[in-house]
Design a protein around this motif. Structure first.
Motif, PDB file in Angstrom:
ATOM      1  N   ASP A   1      41.412  65.668  52.478  1.00 47.01           N
ATOM      2  CA  ASP A   1      40.770  64.445  52.941  1.00 47.01           C
ATOM      3  C   ASP A   1      41.640  63.764  53.990  1.00 47.01           C
ATOM      4  OD1 ASP A   1      38.608  64.814  51.360  1.00 47.01           O
ATOM      5  OD2 ASP A   1      39.300  63.535  49.734  1.00 47.01           O
ATOM      6  N   PHE A   2      40.970  63.061  54.900  1.00 50.12           N
ATOM      7  CA  PHE A   2      41.662  62.483  56.045  1.00 50.12           C
ATOM      8  C   PHE A   2      41.264  61.032  56.261  1.00 50.12           C
ATOM      9  CE2 PHE A   2      41.075  67.037  56.772  1.00 50.12           C
ATOM     10  CZ  PHE A   2      42.392  67.443  56.970  1.00 50.12           C
ATOM     11  N   LYS A   3      42.164  60.312  56.934  1.00 48.62           N
ATOM     12  CA  LYS A   3      41.857  58.948  57.356  1.00 48.62           C
ATOM     13  C   LYS A   3      41.383  58.979  58.800  1.00 48.62           C
ATOM     14  CE  LYS A   3      43.740  54.354  58.329  1.00 48.62           C
ATOM     15  NZ  LYS A   3      44.855  53.391  58.169  1.00 48.62           N
ATOM     16  N   VAL A   4      40.215  58.385  59.019  1.00 47.67           N
ATOM     17  CA  VAL A   4      39.642  58.269  60.361  1.00 47.67           C
ATOM     18  C   VAL A   4      39.505  56.789  60.690  1.00 47.67           C
ATOM     19  CG1 VAL A   4      37.637  58.720  61.826  1.00 47.67           C
ATOM     20  CG2 VAL A   4      38.391  60.457  60.180  1.00 47.67           C
ATOM     21  N   ALA A   5      39.932  56.404  61.880  1.00 47.73           N
ATOM     22  CA  ALA A   5      39.800  55.015  62.334  1.00 47.73           C
ATOM     23  C   ALA A   5      38.775  54.946  63.457  1.00 47.73           C
ATOM     24  CB  ALA A   5      41.141  54.478  62.815  1.00 47.73           C
ATOM     25  N   VAL A   6      37.844  54.004  63.336  1.00 46.21           N
ATOM     26  CA  VAL A   6      36.860  53.755  64.393  1.00 46.21           C
ATOM     27  C   VAL A   6      37.171  52.391  64.993  1.00 46.21           C
ATOM     28  CG1 VAL A   6      34.417  53.467  64.978  1.00 46.21           C
ATOM     29  CG2 VAL A   6      35.097  55.149  63.240  1.00 46.21           C
ATOM     30  N   VAL A   7      37.549  52.378  66.260  1.00 48.64           N
ATOM     31  CA  VAL A   7      37.888  51.133  66.955  1.00 48.64           C
ATOM     32  C   VAL A   7      36.684  50.709  67.796  1.00 48.64           C
ATOM     33  CG1 VAL A   7      39.479  50.018  68.569  1.00 48.64           C
ATOM     34  CG2 VAL A   7      40.306  51.810  67.021  1.00 48.64           C
ATOM     35  N   GLY A   8      36.170  49.526  67.484  1.00 51.39           N
ATOM     36  CA  GLY A   8      34.908  49.084  68.077  1.00 51.39           C
ATOM     37  C   GLY A   8      33.767  49.385  67.127  1.00 51.39           C
ATOM     38  N   ALA A   9      34.079  49.342  65.825  1.00 52.35           N
ATOM     39  CA  ALA A   9      33.145  49.812  64.797  1.00 52.35           C
ATOM     40  C   ALA A   9      31.927  48.930  64.592  1.00 52.35           C
ATOM     41  CB  ALA A   9      33.882  49.962  63.466  1.00 52.35           C
ATOM     42  N   CYS A  10      31.932  47.738  65.175  1.00 49.14           N
ATOM     43  CA  CYS A  10      30.813  46.830  64.928  1.00 49.14           C
ATOM     44  C   CYS A  10      29.861  46.725  66.119  1.00 49.14           C
ATOM     45  CB  CYS A  10      31.336  45.443  64.543  1.00 49.14           C
ATOM     46  SG  CYS A  10      32.377  45.497  63.070  1.00 49.14           S
TER      47      CYS A  10
ATOM     48  N   SER B   1      38.636  53.662  58.362  1.00 52.01           N
ATOM     49  CA  SER B   1      39.155  52.364  58.785  1.00 52.01           C
ATOM     50  C   SER B   1      38.292  51.847  59.927  1.00 52.01           C
ATOM     51  CB  SER B   1      40.604  52.512  59.240  1.00 52.01           C
ATOM     52  OG  SER B   1      41.100  51.296  59.753  1.00 52.01           O
ATOM     53  N   ILE B   2      37.656  50.698  59.733  1.00 45.68           N
ATOM     54  CA  ILE B   2      36.831  50.128  60.790  1.00 45.68           C
ATOM     55  C   ILE B   2      37.507  48.884  61.363  1.00 45.68           C
ATOM     56  CG2 ILE B   2      34.697  51.069  59.822  1.00 45.68           C
ATOM     57  CD1 ILE B   2      34.035  48.180  58.849  1.00 45.68           C
ATOM     58  N   TYR B   3      37.507  48.806  62.685  1.00 43.06           N
ATOM     59  CA  TYR B   3      38.138  47.666  63.362  1.00 43.06           C
ATOM     60  C   TYR B   3      37.244  47.169  64.480  1.00 43.06           C
ATOM     61  CZ  TYR B   3      40.916  45.019  66.656  1.00 43.06           C
ATOM     62  OH  TYR B   3      41.337  44.029  67.506  1.00 43.06           O
ATOM     63  N   ASP B   4      37.194  45.842  64.613  1.00 45.64           N
ATOM     64  CA  ASP B   4      36.555  45.232  65.770  1.00 45.64           C
ATOM     65  C   ASP B   4      37.043  43.795  65.871  1.00 45.64           C
ATOM     66  OD1 ASP B   4      34.849  44.858  68.012  1.00 45.64           O
ATOM     67  OD2 ASP B   4      33.415  46.261  67.136  1.00 45.64           O
ATOM     68  N   VAL B   5      36.734  43.155  66.969  1.00 43.75           N
ATOM     69  CA  VAL B   5      37.196  41.774  67.166  1.00 43.75           C
ATOM     70  C   VAL B   5      36.265  40.769  66.504  1.00 43.75           C
ATOM     71  CG1 VAL B   5      38.491  42.259  69.269  1.00 43.75           C
ATOM     72  CG2 VAL B   5      36.055  41.716  69.433  1.00 43.75           C
ATOM     73  N   VAL B   6      35.022  41.182  66.211  1.00 41.89           N
ATOM     74  CA  VAL B   6      34.065  40.304  65.534  1.00 41.89           C
ATOM     75  C   VAL B   6      33.197  41.136  64.586  1.00 41.89           C
ATOM     76  CG1 VAL B   6      33.913  38.582  67.377  1.00 41.89           C
ATOM     77  CG2 VAL B   6      32.399  40.572  67.430  1.00 41.89           C
ATOM     78  N   LYS B   7      32.524  40.467  63.665  1.00 44.24           N
ATOM     79  CA  LYS B   7      31.494  41.050  62.786  1.00 44.24           C
ATOM     80  C   LYS B   7      32.007  42.036  61.738  1.00 44.24           C
ATOM     81  CE  LYS B   7      27.814  40.727  66.291  1.00 44.24           C
ATOM     82  NZ  LYS B   7      26.780  41.469  67.026  1.00 44.24           N
TER      83      LYS B   7
ATOM     84  N   THR C   1      28.851  56.955  48.682  1.00 48.69           N
ATOM     85  CA  THR C   1      29.639  58.150  48.961  1.00 48.69           C
ATOM     86  C   THR C   1      31.084  57.853  48.591  1.00 48.69           C
ATOM     87  OG1 THR C   1      30.195  57.525  51.239  1.00 48.69           O
ATOM     88  CG2 THR C   1      28.133  58.747  50.899  1.00 48.69           C
ATOM     89  N   LYS C   2      31.911  58.893  48.533  1.00 50.82           N
ATOM     90  CA  LYS C   2      33.294  58.733  48.082  1.00 50.82           C
ATOM     91  C   LYS C   2      34.190  58.094  49.130  1.00 50.82           C
ATOM     92  CE  LYS C   2      35.187  63.159  49.710  1.00 50.82           C
ATOM     93  NZ  LYS C   2      36.174  62.551  50.603  1.00 50.82           N
ATOM     94  N   VAL C   3      33.740  58.005  50.367  1.00 52.06           N
ATOM     95  CA  VAL C   3      34.594  57.514  51.444  1.00 52.06           C
ATOM     96  C   VAL C   3      34.958  56.046  51.227  1.00 52.06           C
ATOM     97  CG1 VAL C   3      34.810  57.144  53.933  1.00 52.06           C
ATOM     98  CG2 VAL C   3      33.561  59.139  53.061  1.00 52.06           C
ATOM     99  N   CYS C   4      36.259  55.772  51.209  1.00 52.08           N
ATOM    100  CA  CYS C   4      36.770  54.419  51.029  1.00 52.08           C
ATOM    101  C   CYS C   4      36.808  53.708  52.380  1.00 52.08           C
ATOM    102  CB  CYS C   4      38.167  54.510  50.429  1.00 52.08           C
ATOM    103  SG  CYS C   4      39.112  52.995  50.478  1.00 52.08           S
ATOM    104  N   ILE C   5      36.344  52.466  52.408  1.00 49.28           N
ATOM    105  CA  ILE C   5      36.301  51.703  53.657  1.00 49.28           C
ATOM    106  C   ILE C   5      37.436  50.691  53.710  1.00 49.28           C
ATOM    107  CG2 ILE C   5      34.938  50.155  55.119  1.00 49.28           C
ATOM    108  CD1 ILE C   5      33.652  52.822  54.912  1.00 49.28           C
ATOM    109  N   GLU C   6      38.137  50.651  54.854  1.00 54.43           N
ATOM    110  CA  GLU C   6      39.088  49.589  55.150  1.00 54.43           C
ATOM    111  C   GLU C   6      38.532  48.776  56.309  1.00 54.43           C
ATOM    112  OE1 GLU C   6      43.469  51.381  54.021  1.00 54.43           O
ATOM    113  OE2 GLU C   6      42.804  51.425  56.095  1.00 54.43           O
ATOM    114  N   ALA C   7      38.643  47.466  56.221  1.00 55.98           N
ATOM    115  CA  ALA C   7      38.081  46.611  57.274  1.00 55.98           C
ATOM    116  C   ALA C   7      39.164  45.746  57.903  1.00 55.98           C
ATOM    117  CB  ALA C   7      37.002  45.718  56.680  1.00 55.98           C
TER     118      ALA C   7
END
Length: 351
Positions: free
Chosen positions: A23-32, A53-59, A72-78
């Motif tokens: 399993d891997f950690k994936v980061a989405v920048v601009g996720a919102c 890992s989801i990141y954005d400046v708003v929302k 699903t099993k995927v853990c979310i970080e905000a």
């Protein structure tokens, strides 16, 4: 919801996250944004991801809450706000940058780069510091200029590995397969061809002569098809303008998910996926060029080089190269200017 509460949510999610060997950690920048939300949705379902890992400046709090309800099993970080970007990227094995402004009607690629260059620069600096070994995919447009800019930032930070930096051009292949599938009356998934060059206008070169199943078109029809593939983004922008504006988001999110899937399979060692992507390369006269790449645990394992081109494709290739040289230089020049201004500011402060 304020910034502090987003951090609290993040800690709570971390406590309940589980990981396994593959399993891997994936980061989405601009996720919102328009691309980020559907991309995050697709990745929330991916079996090789343990932490998204989801990141954005708003929302971010709202998107986090929505995603966290999916079974699903995927853990979310905000994460929200610039000061939390380092935490969002820390220890990520794959980073997908989809943030920035979308292209609007009447906006040129130069206009777009002027808006998005600072976003690419900022995020790349944090990637260099927090996850320099990550496979870093840039979706933010214009890709032809943003990738060279990111490379210059990574070089400055002594973190540039040409095998790990990708301009995501998968959408051009997705569109090519769709349009060709319609012509041939076959499932698009059954269509295979390389799409080389860059990721805008005439820099996009679908190599129709290498298409499987074989595509037999006269010169006029082939030219028309290639032009449609090259201008498909504008087709979407114009269509969405009737309903308030926008650019390709759903098809781009799908394409980014397809490319992310290939990177994850490569990291796992699940075969050796082959995908076209805009990378540092010596296969053409350009410093960066999209060709078929064999992917492995360290990113690009082998550049498969230029496919065989027909006489007509050779001409289109030359046109693509000349435009790409300009696009690439634009990204490098932006970095040089920023670096020069930075040095000047430091000098002025000393005075």
């Amino acid at each position: 919801m304020n910034n502090l509460k987003v951090r609290q949510i993040t800690r709570l999610v971390r406590n309940f996250g589980t990981t396994t060997k593959n399993d891997f950690k994936v980061a989405v920048v601009g996720a919102c944004g328009g691309i980020g939300q559907p991309l995050a949705l697709l990745l929330k379902r991916h079996k090789l991801i343990s932490k998204l890992s989801i990141y954005d400046v708003v929302k971010t709090p709202g998107v986090y809450a929505d995603l966290s309800h999916i079974d699903t099993k995927v853990c979310i970080e905000a994460f929200q706000c610039a000061e939390n970007l380092p935490a969002a990227l820390e220890k990520a094995q794959v980073v997908m940058l989809v943030g920035g402004m979308a292209r609007k009607p009447g906006m040129t690629r130069d206009d777009l780069f002027a808006k998005n260059a600072s976003v690419v620069e900022e995020v790349t600096m944090i990637v260099a510091e927090k996850c320099p070994k990550a496979l870093f995919g840039i979706v933010t447009n214009p890709v032809n200029s943003c990738v060279p800019l990111a490379a210059e930032v990574l070089k400055k930070k002594n973190a540039f590995d040409p095998k790990r930096l990708f301009g995501v051009t998968t959408l051009d292949l997705v569109r090519s397969r769709t349009f060709i599938g319609q012509i041939l009356g076959v499932e698009p998934s059954k269509v295979a061809l390389p799409v080389i060059g860059g990721h805008s206008g005439q820099t996009i070169l679908p190599v129709l002569s290498q298409c499987k199943p074989t595509l037999k078109l006269d010169k006029e029809k082939a030219t028309k098809l290639i032009k449609r593939i090259q201008e498909a983004g504008t087709e979407v922008v114009k269509a969405k303008d009737q309903d308030g504006g926008g650019s390709a988001t759903l098809s781009m999110a799908h394409s980014a998910a397809v490319f992310t899937d290939a990177l994850l399979k490569a990291l796992k060692g699940d075969g050796k996926p082959v995908k076209c992507s805009f990378v540092a390369s010596d296969v053409s006269d350009c410093a960066y060029f999209a060709t078929p790449l064999q992917l492995g645990k360290n990113g690009v394992e082998k550049n498969l080089g230029l496919p065989k081109l027909s006489a007509d494709e050779e001409k289109l290739y030359c046109i693509a190269v000349e435009q790409l040289k300009k696009d690439i230089q634009k990204g490098i020049d932006y970095f040089k200017k920023q670096n020069k201004d930075e040095k000047k500011d430091k000098k002025d402060k000393k005075c």
